[in-house]
Design an enzyme around this catalytic site. Structure first.
Site, short mmCIF file in Angstrom:
data_model
loop_
_atom_site.label_atom_id
_atom_site.label_comp_id
_atom_site.label_asym_id
_atom_site.label_seq_id
_atom_site.Cartn_x
_atom_site.Cartn_y
_atom_site.Cartn_z
CB CYS A 1 81.25 91.43 111.42
SG CYS A 1 82.95 92.01 111.38
CB THR A 2 79.69 95.47 108.72
OG1 THR A 2 78.52 95.10 109.45
CG2 THR A 2 79.32 96.41 107.60
#
Ligand SMILES: [Zn+2]
Ligand SMILES: [Zn+2]
Length: 308
Positions: free
Chosen positions: A178-179
């Site tokens: 994810c980020t």
């Protein structure tokens, strides 16, 4: 000069209200803007400010008994990237919709450093499944090569996506990302409880840390971020198209009609043609003054307020 930092830590916070007061005070004193979510399970934040203020904030955090060794991800930007300072106490530091008592990061996948992930992708095993844990509008403009990108609008929809696609994960080595890493902590734990995957890994520090070391590696396109910058430029690949004309483009904008405020990919010529709206409908409403224009970009509201 300024900076934006992203950070999170899963740590038991017995009295989130005390931390709330402390954070409110130091963020105000340092002139920081951004968002912090506190819960009994930990802290998740993104802040912008001047270099000296950010450095001071980091020092205060690292000296605190709960937040020592917290990992900060840094990029260029400043306090103008957020409309204000917002601190909230919630049940989860990023909403998966599952009680933290039922599901904790302790059950999560093995952390792999960016180097290990890069190595793994260079010698990609046949049974490796790369899984993007973010929302569809984020993965649309940038993702790891060959990743599965679930068509979800909110992180809290991920568990039901996993439930409906258990076959996909069966007997696979799953690499989730994810980020900034926070979403994978409990998303990998959730997948783990299903007992279908052979092995589960999570990218430590997320796309953010990977790109610091491999800007031209296996992640292609742009990294979506939850502030006024909307994305961080990494390489020149453009993965998606303008919603209005279908030409290659990956810059987001919000519709100029305040009551629409749709978050969508739009090219410069369509921005001019449709007066910064999402199409003829909103353009006409705005021109006939039946609706109000949305405030400037500084206060653009991104649909999901917080996700790293
Ligand atoms: Zn266009
Ligand atoms: Zn619109």
């Amino acid at each position: 000069m300024g900076k934006i930092i992203l950070f999170y830590k899963y740590v038991t916070i017995q009295y989130p209200k005390q931390i709330f007061k402390w954070q409110t005070k130091i963020c105000a004193e340092l002139g920081l803007t951004g968002r912090i979510i506190l819960a009994n399970e930990g802290i998740n934040g993104t802040l912008g400010g001047q270099d000296a203020s950010i450095e001071r904030y980091k020092k205060l955090m690292l000296e605190h008994s709960l937040f020592g060794n917290i990992d900060f991800k840094q990029s260029k930007g400043d306090s103008s990237c957020f409309p204000r300072m917002q601190i909230k106490i919630k049940d989860e530091i990023v909403k998966l919709g599952i009680d933290p008592k039922q599901l904790s990061p302790a059950q999560g996948g093995k952390h792999l450093s960016p180097e290990k992930v890069h190595e793994l992708l260079e010698n990609k095993p046949e049974d490796l499944l790369i899984f993007d844990a973010r929302n569809a509008w984020e993965s649309a403009i940038g993702s790891f090569k060959d990743a599965i990108k679930p068509d979800i609008q909110y992180f809290r929809h991920l568990p039901s996506y996993i439930d409906q696609h258990l076959e996909t994960f069966k007997a696979k080595k799953v690499l989730m990302y994810c980020t900034g890493g926070v979403r994978c902590e409990r998303a990998t734990a959730y997948l783990n409880t299903k007992g279908v995957a052979k092995e589960i890994y999570q990218l430590e520090g997320g796309i953010h840390k990977y790109l610091e070391q491999y800007p031209d590696g296996f992640f292609r396109g742009k990294n979506y971020v939850f502030d006024a910058r909307l994305s961080m430029h990494t390489n020149n690949d453009v993965l998606t198209t303008c919603l209005l004309c279908n030409n290659s483009c990956d810059t987001y904008d919000n519709c100029a009609n305040a009551s629409c405020n749709k978050h969508f990919v739009c090219c410069n010529s369509c921005k001019q043609k449709f007066k910064n709206t999402c199409g003829l409908g909103c353009q006409q409403l705005l021109e006939s003054e039946k609706v109000a224009p949305r405030p400037p970009l500084r206060t653009v509201k991104v649909e999901q307020p917080h996700g790293q």
